[in-house]
Design a protein around this motif. Structure first.
Motif, short mmCIF file in Angstrom:
data_model
loop_
_atom_site.label_atom_id
_atom_site.label_comp_id
_atom_site.label_asym_id
_atom_site.label_seq_id
_atom_site.Cartn_x
_atom_site.Cartn_y
_atom_site.Cartn_z
N GLN A 157 88.75 102.19 25.96
CA GLN A 157 89.93 101.17 26.52
C GLN A 157 90.59 101.42 27.77
N TYR A 360 87.26 90.95 25.04
CA TYR A 360 88.10 90.20 24.22
C TYR A 360 89.55 90.94 24.26
N GLU A 361 90.49 90.21 24.48
CA GLU A 361 91.86 90.88 24.84
C GLU A 361 92.17 91.52 23.35
N GLN A 362 92.83 92.85 23.61
CA GLN A 362 93.23 93.52 22.22
C GLN A 362 93.77 92.37 21.11
N GLY A 363 93.50 92.59 20.01
CA GLY A 363 93.88 91.87 18.92
C GLY A 363 93.16 90.51 18.69
N ARG A 364 92.14 90.19 19.60
CA ARG A 364 91.40 88.98 19.34
C ARG A 364 90.14 89.21 18.77
N THR A 365 89.73 88.45 18.02
CA THR A 365 88.43 88.51 17.36
C THR A 365 87.57 87.27 17.50
N ARG A 379 90.01 86.27 27.37
CA ARG A 379 91.12 86.85 27.74
C ARG A 379 91.83 86.13 28.99
#
Length: 460
Positions: A157, A360-365, A379
């Protein structure tokens, strides 16, 4: 490996990268450079390509080495070449020379790494010999296919945060890669009228890259079967009426990539049907680039491309309905099944060895919708990111002849009208775009993409 005399500014940049990593993690990180894999017998090797995370912090593509980073300090671990290697490979820089070139704080033989591993995070290197060594030394599985966990995930990260935004040294390299790629594509277009098979056009393009002491950043795609997205066969004859799709990018000596696609008629003249579809793809390409600026969602740029392609296909009578509704139902993905692009940097699909962490932005799948599941970047854009914009149109038999899809879309696709476009197998137009505070800067702008200009480059 050649001797390198790095400028003080480049060494300063490497140190700044290490310092920025140190502000994001409170544990040591170790990066292995990797090793060459044998093609058949041990001495016949594939070309060595250093691991990108190692390159980002060490700068030099040194094989069979590792670096340990802690609190902004770098320790290099590598063995000096055996005296007998000079017979076969000439003089190779020794450990102390490499350490000085990259601004290392200390340097030791590889065997001493084993005593400096406690509490260290790492990222798996792709070659089996190296990830086996990583796993053995760290006494845990370090595998490319494993999901990152614990401090390895924290390290990844932190790396994403650094490598998403390119510093000036990186941009210098990326501009070099883009300039050579532009030259290669022009050479490919110029060579097409006298070429008999795809391989001859590929050769003309890669000749330019090799002549600049670079390599390709991925396996070149040079094909009359553009409907095969990653086609790596080059034996097909070039025949009048064919479109040639060339997806070819250069990679600098230091590992930085470019990624460009152009599609052109082998005769130097688009047919009316080819020109119609080409202009639809180009309209999507141009609109997406015009939308690029910080804070804009890359997913919105993808959907803009989908909508413009749907509009164009409605205007041509291939699709029926409102473009927005067609996109909502994924009808466009029959012809444009992939995402609008991806990150570019040290990897042509930058940091995809980390899965979707970078893209992918954190929290996105990832979506499970066919038209969105292949989106590689989701993102908000930030100044300093380099992305591709690469809309396309493809007639993939496995998709268009699928009975369930033909039934599902029987009222939204005019199959009879589509049959009037048999000479359009695949068209893609791709450029590399730097996000700036003012919008988007196309690093590959020197390569024309207007249909008439492309025809001129081919026909001379």
């Amino acid at each position: 490996m050649n001797r390198h005399n790095f400028s003080s500014s480049f060494i300063d940049t490497l140190r700044q990268r290490r310092q920025r990593l140190a502000t994001r993690i409170n544990f040591p990180a170790i990066f292995w450079s990797g090793s060459s894999s044998p093609r058949n017998y041990p001495a016949n090797l594939y070309r060595f390509r250093a691991n990108s995370h190692f390159l980002y912090f060490a700068g030099l593509p040194v094989p069979n080495a590792a670096i340990r980073l802690e609190a902004g300090k770098l320790t290099l671990f590598m063995d000096d070449p055996a005296p007998s290697s000079a017979l076969w490979h000439g003089e190779i820089p020794k450990r102390e020379e490499i350490a000085q070139a990259i601004g290392a704080d200390a340097a030791f033989p590889m065997a001493e790494l084993e005593s400096d591993l406690e509490g260290a995070a790492t990222i798996a290197v792709q070659d089996a010999a190296t990830w086996t060594q990583q796993s053995q030394l760290l006494n845990r599985w370090v595998l490319p296919q494993n999901q990152l966990q614990g401090i390895d995930l924290e390290l990844a990260q932190a790396i994403v945060e650094l490598r998403l935004i390119h510093d000036e040294e990186a941009l210098t390299e990326l501009r070099k890669a883009a300039a050579v790629t532009v030259e290669a594509h022009k050479a490919g277009m110029a060579a097409t009228p006298n070429a008999k098979i795809e391989a001859q056009v590929r050769a003309a393009m890669e000749k330019v890259i090799i002549a600049h002491n670079m390599t390709t950043s991925y396996n070149s795609i040079v094909t009359v079967h553009g409907e095969v997205l990653h086609n790596e066969h080059y034996h097909h004859p070039l025949q009048p009426g064919d479109l040639l799709l060339a997806d070819v990018g250069a990679e600098t000596e230091m590992g930085w990539a470019a990624d460009v696609t152009r599609t052109w008629p082998v005769t130097g003249k688009f047919s009316s049907t080819q020109r119609d579809i080409y202009d639809v793809v180009l309209a999507a390409h141009d609109a997406c680039i015009a939308k690029i600026r910080p804070s804009v969602e890359y997913g919105e740029i993808h959907l803009l491309a989908c909508t413009i392609i749907a509009e164009g296909l409605v205007d041509l009578g291939i699709l029926q309905g409102k473009p927005e509704d067609l996109v909502e139902r994924d009808v466009h993905s029959l012809f444009f099944p992939h995402g609008i692009g991806h990150l570019v940097g040290l990897d042509v699909h930058d940091m995809e060895d980390l899965g979707d962490l970078a893209g992918y932005e954190q929290g996105r799948t990832r979506s499970d919708r066919f038209g969105l599941s292949y989106l590689r970047l989701n993102r908000p854009l930030r100044a300093g990111m380099l992305v591709t914009i690469e809309p396309g149109f493809y007639q993939v038999p496995a998709i268009l002849n699928e009975p369930s899809l033909r039934s599902k879309y029987q009222y939204t696709v005019n199959w009879e009208r589509l049959s009037q476009f048999p000479d359009v197998r695949g068209i893609r137009i791709e450029d590399d775009v730097l996000v700036t505070v003012h919008g988007g800067e196309v690093l590959t702008v020197a390569l024309p993409n207007d249909a008439s200009a492309v025809e001129e480059l081919v026909s001379g």
